[in-house]
Write a protein that holds these residues in place. Structure first.
Motif, mmCIF file in Angstrom:
data_model
loop_
_atom_site.group_PDB
_atom_site.id
_atom_site.type_symbol
_atom_site.label_atom_id
_atom_site.label_comp_id
_atom_site.label_asym_id
_atom_site.label_seq_id
_atom_site.Cartn_x
_atom_site.Cartn_y
_atom_site.Cartn_z
ATOM 1 N N VAL A 76 13.130 -9.755 -1.272
ATOM 2 C CA VAL A 76 12.203 -8.692 -0.897
ATOM 3 C C VAL A 76 10.804 -9.302 -0.801
ATOM 4 N N VAL A 77 10.151 -9.078 0.325
ATOM 5 C CA VAL A 77 8.797 -9.586 0.501
ATOM 6 C C VAL A 77 7.829 -8.414 0.414
ATOM 7 N N VAL A 78 6.941 -8.467 -0.552
ATOM 8 C CA VAL A 78 5.915 -7.429 -0.667
ATOM 9 C C VAL A 78 4.722 -7.873 0.174
ATOM 10 N N THR A 79 4.426 -7.102 1.211
ATOM 11 C CA THR A 79 3.378 -7.480 2.154
ATOM 12 C C THR A 79 2.070 -6.752 1.838
ATOM 13 N N LYS A 80 1.035 -7.216 2.477
ATOM 14 C CA LYS A 80 -0.299 -6.592 2.364
ATOM 15 C C LYS A 80 -0.817 -6.584 0.928
ATOM 16 N N THR A 81 -0.441 -7.581 0.163
ATOM 17 C CA THR A 81 -0.924 -7.627 -1.214
ATOM 18 C C THR A 81 -2.414 -7.922 -1.264
ATOM 19 N N ASP A 82 -2.965 -8.440 -0.166
ATOM 20 C CA ASP A 82 -4.399 -8.740 -0.133
ATOM 21 C C ASP A 82 -5.252 -7.489 -0.107
ATOM 22 N N VAL A 83 -4.692 -6.387 0.380
ATOM 23 C CA VAL A 83 -5.502 -5.171 0.485
ATOM 24 C C VAL A 83 -5.121 -4.128 -0.570
ATOM 25 N N ALA A 84 -4.185 -4.463 -1.437
ATOM 26 C CA ALA A 84 -3.763 -3.482 -2.441
ATOM 27 C C ALA A 84 -4.325 -3.864 -3.810
ATOM 28 N N GLU A 85 -4.448 -2.867 -4.665
ATOM 29 C CA GLU A 85 -4.892 -3.110 -6.040
ATOM 30 C C GLU A 85 -3.840 -3.932 -6.769
ATOM 31 N N ARG A 86 -4.297 -4.871 -7.599
ATOM 32 C CA ARG A 86 -3.360 -5.734 -8.317
ATOM 33 C C ARG A 86 -2.373 -4.911 -9.161
ATOM 34 N N ALA A 87 -2.905 -3.898 -9.841
ATOM 35 C CA ALA A 87 -2.059 -3.106 -10.740
ATOM 36 C C ALA A 87 -0.947 -2.402 -9.973
ATOM 37 N N SER A 88 -1.287 -1.919 -8.779
ATOM 38 C CA SER A 88 -0.264 -1.191 -8.030
ATOM 39 C C SER A 88 0.776 -2.155 -7.477
ATOM 40 N N VAL A 89 0.348 -3.404 -7.163
ATOM 41 C CA VAL A 89 1.329 -4.411 -6.731
ATOM 42 C C VAL A 89 2.302 -4.698 -7.867
ATOM 43 N N GLU A 90 1.753 -4.862 -9.073
ATOM 44 C CA GLU A 90 2.607 -5.140 -10.239
ATOM 45 C C GLU A 90 3.602 -3.997 -10.460
ATOM 46 N N LEU B 14 0.819 -1.211 0.000
ATOM 47 C CA LEU B 14 0.000 0.000 0.000
ATOM 48 C C LEU B 14 0.858 1.269 0.000
ATOM 49 N N ASN B 15 1.879 1.250 0.849
ATOM 50 C CA ASN B 15 2.658 2.483 1.027
ATOM 51 C C ASN B 15 4.075 2.405 0.494
ATOM 52 N N GLY B 16 4.410 1.257 -0.098
ATOM 53 C CA GLY B 16 5.786 1.040 -0.541
ATOM 54 C C GLY B 16 6.289 2.134 -1.458
ATOM 55 N N ASN B 17 5.480 2.498 -2.441
ATOM 56 C CA ASN B 17 5.914 3.526 -3.394
ATOM 57 C C ASN B 17 6.181 4.859 -2.705
ATOM 58 N N LEU B 18 5.307 5.162 -1.753
ATOM 59 C CA LEU B 18 5.450 6.406 -1.003
ATOM 60 C C LEU B 18 6.752 6.414 -0.211
ATOM 61 N N HIS B 19 7.031 5.264 0.439
ATOM 62 C CA HIS B 19 8.268 5.158 1.213
ATOM 63 C C HIS B 19 9.484 5.290 0.310
ATOM 64 N N LEU B 20 9.432 4.628 -0.841
ATOM 65 C CA LEU B 20 10.582 4.675 -1.749
ATOM 66 C C LEU B 20 10.797 6.092 -2.275
ATOM 67 N N ASP B 21 9.681 6.817 -2.478
ATOM 68 C CA ASP B 21 9.791 8.193 -2.962
ATOM 69 C C ASP B 21 10.421 9.108 -1.924
ATOM 70 N N ASN B 22 9.996 8.922 -0.670
ATOM 71 C CA ASN B 22 10.322 9.934 0.334
ATOM 72 C C ASN B 22 11.466 9.582 1.258
ATOM 73 N N ASN B 23 11.828 8.286 1.307
ATOM 74 C CA ASN B 23 12.807 7.899 2.314
ATOM 75 C C ASN B 23 13.975 7.153 1.694
ATOM 76 N N PRO B 24 15.124 7.799 1.681
ATOM 77 C CA PRO B 24 16.301 7.116 1.129
ATOM 78 C C PRO B 24 16.624 5.822 1.876
ATOM 79 N N GLU B 25 16.253 5.747 3.183
ATOM 80 C CA GLU B 25 16.514 4.524 3.963
ATOM 81 C C GLU B 25 15.805 3.338 3.324
#
Lengths: 340, 116
Positions: free
Chosen positions: A164-178, A142-153
């Motif tokens: 890398v484990v992408v979590t919370k894929t059950d609550v995110a849109e398929r397209a955004s997961v892709e 859900l927030n991965g893209n936001l974190h990658l945009d804003n946080n160099p860490e």
């Protein structure tokens, strides 16, 4: 061979679990630790911010959980990590923990995993008893893209990861997961990606014994060549047209890390050095895993493949530099493409 | 820690790791003369390759007694270094600037060496 090298002692694998705040590290860990295969795993949790909340969720680890007091694992309490690991080792050797198969270190969300690796590789005692076999990073769908945009860490964590484990894929849109998966592949083409809904993930695959981490073939995904993240992170996948002089490569890489250590987030790959097997190179920022000279190649492809992830350094500069060093290396670099 | 030179030997630099591994593999009963020969050859080879880079900065390195490297500049200043990890900072001190493999001037010079 590995055992002979270590003089008859087997090093205990140490896994680093990193991921941004709220990205599901603890959910994943509590799921993974409930597996029988993970019963003899000790977990080091870092208390940071909220009072031990993460710790209480990890029920299975009760007495083996050593809380690292005093803040962030990486910067301020590296000594604590040493003490905690030595303590575990001591308990293990005195028989108070009869079986210690693995140690998992969970970092804080803001942590940079490199100093943890550095601590284990450089400590005079720990380097003989533990080997970092795997760095896992969790990224929230859900927030991965936001974190990658804003946080160099966050970008550093993904770059440092072997898986890398992408979590919370059950609550995110398929397209955004892709979209997120593609972006993760662009940041770190050498990492394997997994999807986990509600912490459900194949434990065997994540912690596959003996194959995980440094010993595994880097899963280079060079299909999208000259990948670069929207930010200033670049990755380049290279091969060489022949065996590489290992000494010359060591000169080039140690020189690069000295000059540009801050800007080299990751080096990972296998080099054909003219021997029966490749040399596994794995470095996170300044910290280089002890390179392993394998007896045989893990698969049919016997060509060098190496991924460099950098911040601000254009990939052309790296390739150009390796080309200039070609006379010393004894081989010329070329970008790695997959056959269409 | 070596009591003679005060050098801390705890950390084996990653570029020396294969030499150490080979020593451990052969064990105490191993062929130590073969190992020593290999090791000297490795060190001479490393010094030769490193010099191909260093000479563009007016520096030179040589194996020093099989255990250290001696780094010199043309003014006669020198530093003793343990391994490549220590060599680059010392070289930067002697050269008065960082040694960067991405430096276009170095790249041009190395490429010119190849053509020569």
């Amino acid at each position: 061979m590995r055992r002979a090298v270590e003089n008859g002692t087997t090093r205990r694998p140490l896994t680093v679990v990193t991921g941004f705040l709220g990205s599901g590290k603890t959910t994943l860990l509590s799921r993974v630790l409930s597996e029988p295969a993970m019963a003899n795993t000790a977990v080091l949790v870092n208390e940071f911010g909220e009072v031990g909340l993460d710790h209480h969720l990890l029920r299975r680890v009760d007495e083996r959980t050593v809380l690292l007091g005093g803040g962030c694992v990486c910067c301020t309490t590296r000594e604590d990590l040493v003490v905690a690991l030595l303590d575990l080792l001591d308990l293990n050797q005195r028989g108070e923990i009869p079986h210690l198969d693995r140690v998992v270190v969970e970092t804080t969300g803001l942590a940079d995993p490199a100093p943890i690796l550095h601590t284990v590789f450089s400590d005079p005692v720990l380097q003989h008893h533990f080997s970092v076999d795997l760095v896992l990073a969790t990224v929230d769908a859900l927030n991965g893209n936001l974190h990658l945009d804003n946080n160099p860490e966050s970008v550093k964590q993904v770059a440092a990861a072997d898986k890398v484990v992408v979590t919370k894929t059950d609550v995110a849109e398929r397209a955004s997961v892709e979209g997120l998966l593609a972006r993760l592949g662009a940041i770190n083409p050498s990492a394997q990606t997994f999807e986990a809904a509600l912490g459900e993930v194949g434990v065997e695959e994540l912690f596959r014994p003996g194959h995980a981490g440094t010993r595994a073939a880097p899963a280079v995904l060079p299909a999208q060549n000259s990948l670069h993240d929207t930010a200033e992170t670049h990755s380049v996948s290279l091969t060489f047209d022949g065996p590489v002089d290992w000494t010359a490569f060591g000169i080039w890489l140690s020189m690069l890390l000295h000059a540009r250590g801050e800007e080299v987030l990751r080096v990972k790959g296998m080099l054909d050095v003219g021997g029966a097997g490749p040399v596994v190179v794995n470095g996170v920022q300044h910290t280089i895993h002890p390179p392993e000279h394998l007896d045989a190649w893990p698969d049919a492809d016997h060509s060098s493949r190496i991924v460099l992830i950098t911040k601000r350094i254009p990939p052309e500069d790296l390739t150009g530099s390796l080309r200039a060093f070609g006379g010393l290396l004894g081989a010329r670099p070329s970008p790695l493409y997959t056959q269409p | 820690m070596c009591v003679l030179c005060g050098r801390d030997f705890v950390g084996v630099h990653w570029t020396d790791r294969h030499v150490e591994d080979r020593a451990l593999l052969s064990g105490p009963s191993g062929d130590s003369s073969g190992y020593q020969r290999d090791r000297r050859r490795d060190r001479a080879h490393r010094a030769a390759l490193t010099n191909a880079v260093l000479r563009h900065y007016g520096l030179r390195v040589e194996d020093w007694g099989g255990s250290k490297y001696l780094l010199r500049d043309r003014k006669g200043r020198s530093e003793i270094v343990q391994d490549l990890g220590a060599l680059w900072p010392a070289a930067a001190r002697l050269a008065g600037r960082p040694l960067d493999p991405l430096d276009p001037a170095l790249r041009r010079a190395l490429s010119a060496d190849d053509d020569a």
